[in-house]
Design a protein around this motif. Sequence first.
Motif, mmCIF file in Angstrom:
data_model
loop_
_atom_site.group_PDB
_atom_site.id
_atom_site.type_symbol
_atom_site.label_atom_id
_atom_site.label_comp_id
_atom_site.label_asym_id
_atom_site.label_seq_id
_atom_site.Cartn_x
_atom_site.Cartn_y
_atom_site.Cartn_z
ATOM 1 N N ILE A 108 67.465 -68.981 8.716
ATOM 2 C CA ILE A 108 66.917 -70.039 9.571
ATOM 3 C C ILE A 108 66.201 -69.402 10.756
ATOM 4 O O ILE A 108 65.057 -69.740 11.069
ATOM 5 C CB ILE A 108 68.027 -70.992 10.075
ATOM 6 C CG1 ILE A 108 68.661 -71.730 8.908
ATOM 7 C CG2 ILE A 108 67.477 -71.967 11.115
ATOM 8 C CD1 ILE A 108 69.913 -72.522 9.282
ATOM 9 N N LEU A 109 66.870 -68.453 11.389
ATOM 10 C CA LEU A 109 66.273 -67.777 12.539
ATOM 11 C C LEU A 109 65.043 -66.978 12.118
ATOM 12 O O LEU A 109 64.050 -66.932 12.848
ATOM 13 C CB LEU A 109 67.303 -66.875 13.216
ATOM 14 C CG LEU A 109 68.559 -67.576 13.752
ATOM 15 C CD1 LEU A 109 69.538 -66.572 14.332
ATOM 16 C CD2 LEU A 109 68.197 -68.637 14.769
ATOM 17 N N ALA A 110 65.101 -66.367 10.935
ATOM 18 C CA ALA A 110 63.967 -65.581 10.448
ATOM 19 C C ALA A 110 62.726 -66.461 10.262
ATOM 20 O O ALA A 110 61.618 -66.069 10.656
ATOM 21 C CB ALA A 110 64.332 -64.888 9.134
ATOM 22 N N ILE A 111 62.894 -67.650 9.688
ATOM 23 C CA ILE A 111 61.755 -68.559 9.489
ATOM 24 C C ILE A 111 61.189 -68.986 10.841
ATOM 25 O O ILE A 111 59.972 -69.018 11.035
ATOM 26 C CB ILE A 111 62.153 -69.781 8.642
ATOM 27 C CG1 ILE A 111 62.384 -69.354 7.186
ATOM 28 C CG2 ILE A 111 61.079 -70.878 8.714
ATOM 29 C CD1 ILE A 111 62.950 -70.441 6.290
ATOM 30 N N LEU A 112 62.065 -69.291 11.786
ATOM 31 C CA LEU A 112 61.594 -69.701 13.111
ATOM 32 C C LEU A 112 60.808 -68.570 13.773
ATOM 33 O O LEU A 112 59.722 -68.787 14.308
ATOM 34 C CB LEU A 112 62.766 -70.136 13.985
ATOM 35 C CG LEU A 112 63.493 -71.410 13.536
ATOM 36 C CD1 LEU A 112 64.741 -71.640 14.373
ATOM 37 C CD2 LEU A 112 62.575 -72.625 13.594
ATOM 38 N N LYS A 113 61.325 -67.347 13.717
ATOM 39 C CA LYS A 113 60.641 -66.205 14.328
ATOM 40 C C LYS A 113 59.327 -65.898 13.606
ATOM 41 O O LYS A 113 58.345 -65.518 14.232
ATOM 42 C CB LYS A 113 61.549 -64.989 14.354
ATOM 43 C CG LYS A 113 62.655 -65.126 15.382
ATOM 44 C CD LYS A 113 63.400 -63.821 15.555
ATOM 45 C CE LYS A 113 64.446 -63.943 16.615
ATOM 46 N NZ LYS A 113 63.932 -63.851 17.968
ATOM 47 N N GLU A 114 59.319 -66.087 12.292
ATOM 48 C CA GLU A 114 58.109 -65.860 11.493
ATOM 49 C C GLU A 114 56.965 -66.752 11.971
ATOM 50 O O GLU A 114 55.798 -66.400 11.853
ATOM 51 C CB GLU A 114 58.433 -66.145 10.021
ATOM 52 C CG GLU A 114 57.283 -66.050 9.059
ATOM 53 C CD GLU A 114 57.712 -66.451 7.647
ATOM 54 O OE1 GLU A 114 56.901 -67.076 6.953
ATOM 55 O OE2 GLU A 114 58.855 -66.140 7.242
ATOM 56 N N HIS A 115 57.304 -67.898 12.540
ATOM 57 C CA HIS A 115 56.294 -68.840 13.024
ATOM 58 C C HIS A 115 56.171 -68.815 14.548
ATOM 59 O O HIS A 115 55.788 -69.789 15.177
ATOM 60 C CB HIS A 115 56.599 -70.244 12.497
ATOM 61 C CG HIS A 115 56.304 -70.329 11.039
ATOM 62 N ND1 HIS A 115 57.246 -70.001 10.092
ATOM 63 C CD2 HIS A 115 55.168 -70.612 10.377
ATOM 64 C CE1 HIS A 115 56.688 -70.104 8.896
ATOM 65 N NE2 HIS A 115 55.439 -70.464 9.036
ATOM 66 N N ASN A 116 56.489 -67.635 15.096
ATOM 67 C CA ASN A 116 56.291 -67.377 16.525
ATOM 68 C C ASN A 116 57.035 -68.346 17.436
ATOM 69 O O ASN A 116 56.548 -68.684 18.510
ATOM 70 C CB ASN A 116 54.800 -67.349 16.872
ATOM 71 C CG ASN A 116 54.071 -66.272 16.096
ATOM 72 O OD1 ASN A 116 54.568 -65.155 15.964
ATOM 73 N ND2 ASN A 116 52.912 -66.611 15.564
ATOM 74 N N VAL A 117 58.188 -68.815 16.996
ATOM 75 C CA VAL A 117 59.030 -69.637 17.852
ATOM 76 C C VAL A 117 59.791 -68.652 18.741
ATOM 77 O O VAL A 117 60.429 -67.718 18.235
ATOM 78 C CB VAL A 117 60.002 -70.509 17.023
ATOM 79 C CG1 VAL A 117 60.913 -71.314 17.935
ATOM 80 C CG2 VAL A 117 59.214 -71.441 16.096
ATOM 81 N N SER A 118 59.673 -68.817 20.042
ATOM 82 C CA SER A 118 60.276 -67.867 20.977
ATOM 83 C C SER A 118 61.801 -67.953 20.952
ATOM 84 O O SER A 118 62.378 -68.962 20.534
ATOM 85 C CB SER A 118 59.767 -68.130 22.394
ATOM 86 O OG SER A 118 60.329 -69.331 22.901
#
Length: 83
Positions: free
Chosen positions: A4-14
Amino acid sequence: MNPILAILKEHNVSDTQINELFQTLTENPLMAMGTIGQLGIPPEKLQQLMALVMQNPALIKEAVEELGLDFSKVEAAKAQLQQ
């Protein structure tokens, strides 16, 4: 790293946005859904994220723990929604 965190970070979510999202999730899961929609993640990735969570709900607990938040608040919010 939690998927979940990886997908968020992949989309530049800080990191700040991620922490705010999970903080909202622990306090008010319905509001968290609105917050997710404002992150600018493409719909197909949101579907992938939701599918991951539906197939393995424990990922939420893992992400909350990885962020150092209190999972018991998630459980309390979930119980409140079910009433």
